[in-house]
Scaffold this motif. Structure first.
Motif, PDB file in Angstrom:
ATOM      1  N   LEU A   3      36.164  40.642  33.386  1.00  0.00           N
ATOM      2  CA  LEU A   3      36.300  41.967  32.798  1.00  0.00           C
ATOM      3  C   LEU A   3      37.386  42.759  33.521  1.00  0.00           C
ATOM      4  CD1 LEU A   3      35.043  43.797  30.607  1.00  0.00           C
ATOM      5  CD2 LEU A   3      33.551  44.724  32.396  1.00  0.00           C
ATOM      6  N   ARG A   4      37.380  42.693  34.857  1.00  0.00           N
ATOM      7  CA  ARG A   4      38.426  43.386  35.619  1.00  0.00           C
ATOM      8  C   ARG A   4      39.809  42.879  35.225  1.00  0.00           C
ATOM      9  NH1 ARG A   4      34.708  42.707  40.083  1.00  0.00           N
ATOM     10  NH2 ARG A   4      33.877  44.726  40.737  1.00  0.00           N
ATOM     11  N   PHE A   5      39.942  41.561  35.186  1.00  0.00           N
ATOM     12  CA  PHE A   5      41.237  40.967  34.869  1.00  0.00           C
ATOM     13  C   PHE A   5      41.620  41.196  33.408  1.00  0.00           C
ATOM     14  CE2 PHE A   5      43.630  37.428  33.106  1.00  0.00           C
ATOM     15  CZ  PHE A   5      44.786  37.498  33.872  1.00  0.00           C
ATOM     16  N   GLY A   6      40.644  41.041  32.511  1.00  0.00           N
ATOM     17  CA  GLY A   6      40.937  41.141  31.087  1.00  0.00           C
ATOM     18  C   GLY A   6      41.418  42.514  30.663  1.00  0.00           C
ATOM     19  N   LEU A   7      41.053  43.541  31.425  1.00  0.00           N
ATOM     20  CA  LEU A   7      41.472  44.903  31.088  1.00  0.00           C
ATOM     21  C   LEU A   7      42.553  45.418  32.024  1.00  0.00           C
ATOM     22  CD1 LEU A   7      37.966  46.453  30.265  1.00  0.00           C
ATOM     23  CD2 LEU A   7      39.634  45.445  28.693  1.00  0.00           C
ATOM     24  N   SER A   8      43.188  44.496  32.776  1.00  0.00           N
ATOM     25  CA  SER A   8      44.279  44.878  33.673  1.00  0.00           C
ATOM     26  C   SER A   8      45.599  44.406  33.077  1.00  0.00           C
ATOM     27  CB  SER A   8      44.066  44.250  35.047  1.00  0.00           C
ATOM     28  OG  SER A   8      44.304  42.839  34.978  1.00  0.00           O
ATOM     29  N   ASP A   9      46.677  44.495  33.854  1.00  0.00           N
ATOM     30  CA  ASP A   9      47.965  43.992  33.388  1.00  0.00           C
ATOM     31  C   ASP A   9      48.450  42.827  34.232  1.00  0.00           C
ATOM     32  OD1 ASP A   9      48.462  45.323  35.711  1.00  0.00           O
ATOM     33  OD2 ASP A   9      49.952  46.711  34.893  1.00  0.00           O
ATOM     34  N   GLN A  47      47.279  38.365  26.678  1.00  0.00           N
ATOM     35  CA  GLN A  47      47.875  39.612  26.226  1.00  0.00           C
ATOM     36  C   GLN A  47      47.359  40.000  24.836  1.00  0.00           C
ATOM     37  OE1 GLN A  47      49.508  41.746  27.851  1.00  0.00           O
ATOM     38  NE2 GLN A  47      50.100  40.609  29.690  1.00  0.00           N
ATOM     39  N   ASP A  48      47.272  39.014  23.947  1.00  0.00           N
ATOM     40  CA  ASP A  48      46.718  39.282  22.612  1.00  0.00           C
ATOM     41  C   ASP A  48      45.271  39.750  22.722  1.00  0.00           C
ATOM     42  OD1 ASP A  48      49.083  38.553  21.448  1.00  0.00           O
ATOM     43  OD2 ASP A  48      48.444  36.525  20.919  1.00  0.00           O
ATOM     44  N   GLY A  49      44.503  39.110  23.639  1.00  0.00           N
ATOM     45  CA  GLY A  49      43.126  39.515  23.855  1.00  0.00           C
ATOM     46  C   GLY A  49      43.018  40.942  24.339  1.00  0.00           C
ATOM     47  N   ARG A  50      43.886  41.300  25.286  1.00  0.00           N
ATOM     48  CA  ARG A  50      43.853  42.670  25.801  1.00  0.00           C
ATOM     49  C   ARG A  50      44.102  43.698  24.712  1.00  0.00           C
ATOM     50  NH1 ARG A  50      47.262  40.918  31.169  1.00  0.00           N
ATOM     51  NH2 ARG A  50      45.473  40.547  32.533  1.00  0.00           N
ATOM     52  N   ARG A  51      44.991  43.375  23.787  1.00  0.00           N
ATOM     53  CA  ARG A  51      45.256  44.299  22.690  1.00  0.00           C
ATOM     54  C   ARG A  51      44.032  44.457  21.785  1.00  0.00           C
ATOM     55  NH1 ARG A  51      50.708  42.409  23.320  1.00  0.00           N
ATOM     56  NH2 ARG A  51      50.311  40.488  22.159  1.00  0.00           N
ATOM     57  N   ARG A  52      43.186  43.411  21.730  1.00  0.00           N
ATOM     58  CA  ARG A  52      41.948  43.510  20.948  1.00  0.00           C
ATOM     59  C   ARG A  52      40.868  44.276  21.706  1.00  0.00           C
ATOM     60  NH1 ARG A  52      42.986  37.918  20.284  1.00  0.00           N
ATOM     61  NH2 ARG A  52      41.253  37.378  21.676  1.00  0.00           N
ATOM     62  N   VAL A 106      39.141  33.332  23.931  1.00  0.00           N
ATOM     63  CA  VAL A 106      39.905  33.769  25.096  1.00  0.00           C
ATOM     64  C   VAL A 106      38.972  34.446  26.096  1.00  0.00           C
ATOM     65  CG1 VAL A 106      41.819  35.193  25.909  1.00  0.00           C
ATOM     66  CG2 VAL A 106      41.978  34.030  23.698  1.00  0.00           C
ATOM     67  N   ALA A 107      38.103  35.328  25.592  1.00  0.00           N
ATOM     68  CA  ALA A 107      37.123  35.974  26.469  1.00  0.00           C
ATOM     69  C   ALA A 107      36.201  34.930  27.088  1.00  0.00           C
ATOM     70  CB  ALA A 107      36.312  36.996  25.675  1.00  0.00           C
ATOM     71  N   GLY A 108      35.768  33.967  26.278  1.00  0.00           N
ATOM     72  CA  GLY A 108      34.889  32.919  26.788  1.00  0.00           C
ATOM     73  C   GLY A 108      35.536  32.095  27.880  1.00  0.00           C
ATOM     74  N   ALA A 109      36.825  31.777  27.719  1.00  0.00           N
ATOM     75  CA  ALA A 109      37.532  30.986  28.729  1.00  0.00           C
ATOM     76  C   ALA A 109      37.686  31.765  30.029  1.00  0.00           C
ATOM     77  CB  ALA A 109      38.898  30.571  28.184  1.00  0.00           C
ATOM     78  N   LEU A 110      37.979  33.058  29.923  1.00  0.00           N
ATOM     79  CA  LEU A 110      38.095  33.886  31.124  1.00  0.00           C
ATOM     80  C   LEU A 110      36.767  33.970  31.865  1.00  0.00           C
ATOM     81  CD1 LEU A 110      40.295  36.938  30.011  1.00  0.00           C
ATOM     82  CD2 LEU A 110      40.948  35.042  31.491  1.00  0.00           C
ATOM     83  N   ILE A 111      35.687  34.179  31.117  1.00  0.00           N
ATOM     84  CA  ILE A 111      34.363  34.289  31.745  1.00  0.00           C
ATOM     85  C   ILE A 111      33.985  32.974  32.419  1.00  0.00           C
ATOM     86  CG2 ILE A 111      31.901  34.603  31.269  1.00  0.00           C
ATOM     87  CD1 ILE A 111      32.743  36.525  29.002  1.00  0.00           C
ATOM     88  N   GLY A 142      49.544  33.201  33.970  1.00  0.00           N
ATOM     89  CA  GLY A 142      50.247  31.923  33.884  1.00  0.00           C
ATOM     90  C   GLY A 142      50.430  31.424  32.462  1.00  0.00           C
ATOM     91  N   LEU A 143      50.042  30.160  32.216  1.00  0.00           N
ATOM     92  CA  LEU A 143      50.301  29.497  30.945  1.00  0.00           C
ATOM     93  C   LEU A 143      49.604  30.171  29.766  1.00  0.00           C
ATOM     94  CD1 LEU A 143      50.061  25.740  32.029  1.00  0.00           C
ATOM     95  CD2 LEU A 143      52.131  27.088  31.635  1.00  0.00           C
ATOM     96  N   ALA A 144      48.480  30.842  30.025  1.00  0.00           N
ATOM     97  CA  ALA A 144      47.722  31.463  28.931  1.00  0.00           C
ATOM     98  C   ALA A 144      48.098  32.930  28.749  1.00  0.00           C
ATOM     99  CB  ALA A 144      46.228  31.333  29.204  1.00  0.00           C
ATOM    100  N   GLU A 145      49.258  33.315  29.269  1.00  0.00           N
ATOM    101  CA  GLU A 145      49.632  34.731  29.260  1.00  0.00           C
ATOM    102  C   GLU A 145      49.610  35.336  27.863  1.00  0.00           C
ATOM    103  OE1 GLU A 145      50.738  38.439  30.691  1.00  0.00           O
ATOM    104  OE2 GLU A 145      49.962  36.671  31.712  1.00  0.00           O
ATOM    105  N   LYS A 146      50.191  34.653  26.871  1.00  0.00           N
ATOM    106  CA  LYS A 146      50.259  35.217  25.516  1.00  0.00           C
ATOM    107  C   LYS A 146      48.859  35.415  24.937  1.00  0.00           C
ATOM    108  CE  LYS A 146      52.383  34.715  20.976  1.00  0.00           C
ATOM    109  NZ  LYS A 146      51.165  35.174  20.297  1.00  0.00           N
ATOM    110  N   ALA A 147      47.987  34.411  25.117  1.00  0.00           N
ATOM    111  CA  ALA A 147      46.623  34.527  24.596  1.00  0.00           C
ATOM    112  C   ALA A 147      45.889  35.684  25.259  1.00  0.00           C
ATOM    113  CB  ALA A 147      45.860  33.227  24.812  1.00  0.00           C
TER     114      ALA A 147
END
Length: 385
Positions: free
Chosen positions: A57-63, A74-79, A43-48, A67-72
């Motif tokens: 990094l800004r997006f991954g630690l925001s709220d 959100q799970d990443g943010r919790r990690r 998930v981190a790799g796809a965002l990068i 879109g379609l990858a929202e659940k993935a």
């Protein structure tokens, strides 16, 4: 988090010191990702890949929504959130500076592009101790196997790695006890380059008993990790590390492995990447070779018995030598008995070649004048070409 990192003068200076002359934002962003995400986090790799390291990094630690990858996401943010502390990035950069580790980013001249084949699971950065230029070697082979290796496995690993390293092939392994250690030591003994991927930070020698070996590797190769300095090796990280060994090696050879050996995990990564896969056969009664036999039976691994067969897997043609034109069968027999790595006394060479000791000594004198063989303190060996 990226703004906090950029606004902290101490952390910014640490990034600038790690990569003099470079804009520190990319260094800080990727260092932050190496701290907050476990190795191979897709998930981190796809965002990068989609947003770039800093914006990801800004997006991954925001709220914000994705879109379609929202659940993935959100799970990443919790990690990621529990680890998102600027202090951790500062400590990682400080640790690297203290041990003289280099920060390597994708796109750098020494970045091993082979690991990019891992796609979203590729490392975000590499922490390197030693000479990073070795990572760009064109001829590379991964040699892996059991930690609890037998004398047979250690001997075969050393023979393969030594001969390959003497011919200019870089040996990649994991720095562990057993087969890994034998492969690294033989490569160094042959004057070649070797690279060790660690499952923890490069400031930690793990296993501790290989402290001196890692020092030797750094002097003529590199010790590297995708984890920041201070990171501890864990079972998961060993398994994740295996994908990097398989990716960097243009081919992977499993020398000795039990039925459920972790080396089979490396072999699986090599197979999924389309890398050639080889396995060394052992006695059918040996549990230490059951995994190798399984690879040959279930994964179509190539049976490997010597370095020439590994070179064939790598697509390297054997360099033509004057031996091809030799007409003296006794010279051919003696040369077949000689090793490029280990020197043997004339008595042993006579036994191996089936010649008399007197004839062996005479032929060694002739071949020495040609420069084909070299005499050392404990015997004779073939000269490396």
């Amino acid at each position: 988090m990226i703004d906090a990192l950029m606004n902290d003068r101490e952390i910014r200076r640490a990034a600038e010191s790690a990569r003099p002359g470079d804009e520190p934002v990319q260094t800080l962003a990727r260092a932050a990702w190496s701290v907050i995400a476990e190795p191979g986090d897709g998930v981190a790799g796809a965002l990068i890949a989609q947003l770039g390291a800093a914006e990801a990094l800004r997006f991954g630690l925001s709220d914000e929504s994705f879109g379609l990858a929202e659940k993935a996401v959100q799970d990443g943010r919790r990690r990621w959130m529990p680890r998102a502390h600027p202090r951790a990035v500062r400590d990682a950069l400080r640790g690297a500076a203290e041990v003289g580790a280099q920060v390597l980013l994708p796109g750098d001249a020494d970045w091993p592009s082979a690991v990019d084949d891992l796609g979203d699971h590729a490392p975000t950065m590499l922490w390197v101790r030693g000479e990073a230029s070795h990572l760009a070697a064109t001829s590379r082979v991964a040699i892996v196997g059991a930690r609890a290796a037998t004398a047979y496995g250690d001997s075969v690993a050393a023979e393969l790695a030594g001969d390959l390293a003497a011919g200019g092939t870089m040996v990649v392994s994991g720095g562990a006890y057993g087969i890994d250690g034998s492969a690294h030591r033989a490569s160094l003994g042959a004057g070649g380059a070797t690279v060790a991927f660690l499952a923890g930070g490069v400031d930690r020698a793990y296993p501790a008993g290989h402290q001196q070996l890692f020092e030797r590797i750094r002097s003529s190769g590199a010790v590297l990790s995708e984890l920041p300095c201070g990171a501890a090796p864990t079972k998961f990280r060993f398994l994740a590390r295996n994908r990097l060994i398989a990716a960097l090696g243009a081919a992977t050879v499993v020398v000795e492995a039990g039925w459920r050996s972790g080396s089979l995990n490396t072999a699986g990564h090599a197979s999924s990447l389309g890398r050639p896969l080889g396995a060394v056969p052992g006695p059918v009664t040996s549990a230490a070779s059951a995994g190798c036999h399984r690879l040959m039976r279930e994964y179509d691994a190539v049976c490997v018995t010597n370095a020439a067969e590994v070179r064939e897997m790598l697509g390297i043609d054997a360099a033509p030598t004057a031996d091809t034109d030799r007409t003296d069968p006794e010279q051919v027999r003696l040369l077949d008995a000689l090793s490029t790595r280990t020197a043997h006394p004339p008595v042993e060479l006579a036994r191996l070649s089936g010649l008399s000791v007197e004839r062996t000594r005479a032929l060694l004198g002739t071949l020495s004048l040609e420069g084909t063989v070299k005499q050392e303190e404990n015997g004779w060996r073939r000269a490396r070409t």
